[in-house]
Design a protein around this motif. Structure first.
Motif, PDB file in Angstrom:
ATOM      1  N   GLU A 176     103.327  91.676  -2.307  1.00 39.46           N
ATOM      2  CA  GLU A 176     101.944  91.469  -1.859  1.00 39.46           C
ATOM      3  C   GLU A 176     101.042  92.586  -2.379  1.00 39.46           C
ATOM      4  O   GLU A 176      99.881  92.342  -2.759  1.00 39.46           O
ATOM      5  N   ASP A 177     101.578  93.789  -2.403  1.00 42.03           N
ATOM      6  CA  ASP A 177     100.817  94.932  -2.912  1.00 42.03           C
ATOM      7  C   ASP A 177     100.504  94.754  -4.396  1.00 42.03           C
ATOM      8  O   ASP A 177      99.383  95.026  -4.848  1.00 42.03           O
ATOM      9  N   LEU A 178     101.481  94.289  -5.167  1.00 39.86           N
ATOM     10  CA  LEU A 178     101.248  94.045  -6.600  1.00 39.86           C
ATOM     11  C   LEU A 178     100.197  92.956  -6.809  1.00 39.86           C
ATOM     12  O   LEU A 178      99.371  93.045  -7.729  1.00 39.86           O
ATOM     13  N   THR A 179     100.226  91.932  -5.970  1.00 36.67           N
ATOM     14  CA  THR A 179      99.219  90.858  -6.063  1.00 36.67           C
ATOM     15  C   THR A 179      97.828  91.410  -5.793  1.00 36.67           C
ATOM     16  O   THR A 179      96.855  91.074  -6.489  1.00 36.67           O
ATOM     17  N   GLU A 180      97.727  92.276  -4.796  1.00 38.04           N
ATOM     18  CA  GLU A 180      96.433  92.890  -4.473  1.00 38.04           C
ATOM     19  C   GLU A 180      95.953  93.788  -5.608  1.00 38.04           C
ATOM     20  O   GLU A 180      94.765  93.820  -5.939  1.00 38.04           O
ATOM     21  N   ARG A 182      96.563  93.386  -8.780  1.00 37.13           N
ATOM     22  CA  ARG A 182      96.058  92.503  -9.852  1.00 37.13           C
ATOM     23  C   ARG A 182      94.681  91.950  -9.520  1.00 37.13           C
ATOM     24  O   ARG A 182      93.880  91.682 -10.417  1.00 37.13           O
ATOM     25  N   SER A 183      94.386  91.768  -8.249  1.00 38.39           N
ATOM     26  CA  SER A 183      93.101  91.192  -7.857  1.00 38.39           C
ATOM     27  C   SER A 183      91.955  92.181  -7.963  1.00 38.39           C
ATOM     28  O   SER A 183      90.791  91.802  -8.091  1.00 38.39           O
ATOM     29  N   ARG A 184      92.282  93.503  -7.947  1.00 39.18           N
ATOM     30  CA  ARG A 184      91.217  94.502  -7.931  1.00 39.18           C
ATOM     31  C   ARG A 184      91.282  95.468  -9.113  1.00 39.18           C
ATOM     32  O   ARG A 184      90.369  96.253  -9.334  1.00 39.18           O
ATOM     33  N   ASP A 185      92.374  95.430  -9.875  1.00 42.16           N
ATOM     34  CA  ASP A 185      92.561  96.260 -11.075  1.00 42.16           C
ATOM     35  C   ASP A 185      92.581  97.766 -10.770  1.00 42.16           C
ATOM     36  O   ASP A 185      92.037  98.578 -11.523  1.00 42.16           O
ATOM     37  N   TYR A 186      93.231  98.141  -9.707  1.00 43.35           N
ATOM     38  CA  TYR A 186      93.531  99.549  -9.436  1.00 43.35           C
ATOM     39  C   TYR A 186      94.597  99.609  -8.349  1.00 43.35           C
ATOM     40  O   TYR A 186      94.852  98.618  -7.649  1.00 43.35           O
ATOM     41  N   ALA A 187      95.246 100.766  -8.256  1.00 42.83           N
ATOM     42  CA  ALA A 187      96.278 100.962  -7.229  1.00 42.83           C
ATOM     43  C   ALA A 187      96.057 102.295  -6.537  1.00 42.83           C
ATOM     44  O   ALA A 187      95.609 103.267  -7.161  1.00 42.83           O
ATOM     45  N   ILE A 188      96.388 102.325  -5.267  1.00 47.25           N
ATOM     46  CA  ILE A 188      96.304 103.557  -4.474  1.00 47.25           C
ATOM     47  C   ILE A 188      97.661 103.804  -3.829  1.00 47.25           C
ATOM     48  O   ILE A 188      98.280 102.888  -3.284  1.00 47.25           O
ATOM     49  N   SER A 189      98.117 105.019  -3.915  1.00 44.70           N
ATOM     50  CA  SER A 189      99.372 105.415  -3.268  1.00 44.70           C
ATOM     51  C   SER A 189      99.079 106.526  -2.280  1.00 44.70           C
ATOM     52  O   SER A 189      98.471 107.538  -2.633  1.00 44.70           O
ATOM     53  N   ARG A 190      99.538 106.332  -1.067  1.00 45.02           N
ATOM     54  CA  ARG A 190      99.389 107.368  -0.037  1.00 45.02           C
ATOM     55  C   ARG A 190     100.780 107.879   0.337  1.00 45.02           C
ATOM     56  O   ARG A 190     101.447 107.326   1.195  1.00 45.02           O
ATOM     57  N   GLY A 191     101.197 108.908  -0.367  1.00 41.67           N
ATOM     58  CA  GLY A 191     102.480 109.528  -0.064  1.00 41.67           C
ATOM     59  C   GLY A 191     103.685 108.663  -0.344  1.00 41.67           C
ATOM     60  O   GLY A 191     104.732 108.832   0.289  1.00 41.67           O
ATOM     61  N   GLU A 192     103.606 107.746  -1.310  1.00 45.60           N
ATOM     62  CA  GLU A 192     104.744 106.874  -1.599  1.00 45.60           C
ATOM     63  C   GLU A 192     105.890 107.631  -2.273  1.00 45.60           C
ATOM     64  O   GLU A 192     107.063 107.311  -2.068  1.00 45.60           O
ATOM     65  N   ARG A 193     105.545 108.596  -3.088  1.00 49.29           N
ATOM     66  CA  ARG A 193     106.575 109.343  -3.823  1.00 49.29           C
ATOM     67  C   ARG A 193     106.649 110.790  -3.373  1.00 49.29           C
ATOM     68  O   ARG A 193     107.709 111.409  -3.438  1.00 49.29           O
ATOM     69  N   ILE A 197     100.463 113.400  -0.736  1.00 48.80           N
ATOM     70  CA  ILE A 197      99.746 113.226  -1.998  1.00 48.80           C
ATOM     71  C   ILE A 197      99.132 111.836  -2.064  1.00 48.80           C
ATOM     72  O   ILE A 197      99.798 110.827  -1.813  1.00 48.80           O
ATOM     73  N   LEU A 198      97.851 111.787  -2.390  1.00 44.90           N
ATOM     74  CA  LEU A 198      97.185 110.517  -2.636  1.00 44.90           C
ATOM     75  C   LEU A 198      96.918 110.397  -4.129  1.00 44.90           C
ATOM     76  O   LEU A 198      96.457 111.347  -4.760  1.00 44.90           O
ATOM     77  N   SER A 199      97.224 109.246  -4.693  1.00 38.23           N
ATOM     78  CA  SER A 199      96.933 109.011  -6.104  1.00 38.23           C
ATOM     79  C   SER A 199      96.223 107.679  -6.276  1.00 38.23           C
ATOM     80  O   SER A 199      96.496 106.709  -5.555  1.00 38.23           O
ATOM     81  N   LEU A 200      95.310 107.669  -7.207  1.00 43.30           N
ATOM     82  CA  LEU A 200      94.545 106.483  -7.580  1.00 43.30           C
ATOM     83  C   LEU A 200      94.786 106.235  -9.060  1.00 43.30           C
ATOM     84  O   LEU A 200      94.601 107.142  -9.878  1.00 43.30           O
ATOM     85  N   ALA A 201      95.230 105.039  -9.418  1.00 40.78           N
ATOM     86  CA  ALA A 201      95.540 104.731 -10.815  1.00 40.78           C
ATOM     87  C   ALA A 201      94.812 103.471 -11.255  1.00 40.78           C
ATOM     88  O   ALA A 201      94.709 102.495 -10.499  1.00 40.78           O
ATOM     89  N   VAL A 202      94.331 103.509 -12.490  1.00 35.74           N
ATOM     90  CA  VAL A 202      93.588 102.383 -13.069  1.00 35.74           C
ATOM     91  C   VAL A 202      94.267 101.973 -14.377  1.00 35.74           C
ATOM     92  O   VAL A 202      94.607 102.834 -15.190  1.00 35.74           O
ATOM     93  N   PRO A 203      94.479 100.681 -14.586  1.00 32.94           N
ATOM     94  CA  PRO A 203      95.159 100.234 -15.804  1.00 32.94           C
ATOM     95  C   PRO A 203      94.280 100.366 -17.041  1.00 32.94           C
ATOM     96  O   PRO A 203      93.050 100.270 -16.969  1.00 32.94           O
TER      97      PRO A 203
END
Length: 250
Positions: A176-180, A182-193, A197-203
């Motif tokens: 579901e996260d991957l689908t979201e 794709r719908s907005r063309d960016y990803a946010i991680s809040r302490g996943e790794r 740490i918060l990270s924002l990534a854009v394709p």
């Protein structure tokens, strides 16, 4: 004979790929285990690579990358187009935000750091060029994975495991996260790794609407509130669009 020559090249390359920023001294046993070849075959390949200057045999009988490998790497880095194009944008973004900015590429089953501009602040997110990270955890990995084929996504979904309390390990929520994404063309991680740490990534899209590259900004979550993240998204997306045009269209 031609197939034997190609196989030898592939095996020699496999040996070179055993070395990393963390494993830069390797012994015969370790290399043999990693490439899955007999000791005699591995030793013969190592001897050839040493004679070519691509490897160096150390006093403790370990091996490390040699001078020729360093020189080849320097030439490659000087003419690596993604880094050349992206670096000015990355530096501008770092100067504006004071946070760490990274350029990642999709390499097999990993995301690899191609370039990193460090934070100007004392408490920072530290990444090294050449570092490998999973595709299934973190904004940078997922923002490239989201645009891959279903088979690749299923392969990565099978790897889900807990790294931190923030890691997505539920397959349904992960998809579901991957689908979201794709719908907005960016990803946010809040302490996943990494916790805190918060990270924002854009394709960075190619002509096929795949994302072999992405730009990521990361730092302590205490410095990233929702308003700051929201303000950065269109700015970074604009940068990534410009990078993509120069890489894949110009």
């Amino acid at each position: 004979m031609k197939e034997d020559s190609v196989r030898s090249v592939e095996r020699a390359f496999a040996i070179l790929k055993c070395f990393s920023l963390d494993d830069y001294h390797l012994n015969l046993t370790t290399i043999t285990e990693q490439i899955g070849l007999p000791v005699t075959t591995t030793l013969r390949l190592l001897t050839t690579l040493v004679s070519l200057g691509l490897l160096k045999r150390n006093g403790d009988r370990s091996y490390s990358l040699g001078n020729e490998a360093y020189l080849i790497g320097a030439v490659a880095r000087a003419h690596f187009k993604p880094q050349q194009i992206a670096h000015p944008y990355m530096s501008d973004l770092r100067d504006e935000t004071k946070e760490a900015v990274s350029l990642y590429g999709l390499e097999g089953e990993f995301r690899v750091c191609y370039e990193h501009v460090p934070s100007l602040l004392t408490m920072r997110c530290v990444v090294r060029v050449g570092d490998h990270f999973p595709l299934w955890a973190g904004a940078g990995g997922k923002v490239m994975l989201a645009y891959e084929d279903e088979a690749v996504i299923e392969r990565e979904a099978a790897k889900l495991k807990k790294i931190t309390d923030g890691t997505l390990t539920d397959r349904k929520k992960f998809l579901e996260d991957l689908t979201e994404i794709r719908s907005r063309d960016y990803a946010i991680s809040r302490g996943e790794r990494e916790d805190g740490i918060l990270s924002l990534a854009v394709p960075i899209f190619n002509r096929e609407k795949r994302a072999p590259l992405c730009m990521s900004i990361a730092g302590p979550s205490t410095r990233f509130d929702d308003d700051k993240v929201a303000a950065l998204i269109p700015h970074i997306q604009e940068m990534c669009t410009k990078i993509a045009r120069q890489l894949y269209i110009a």
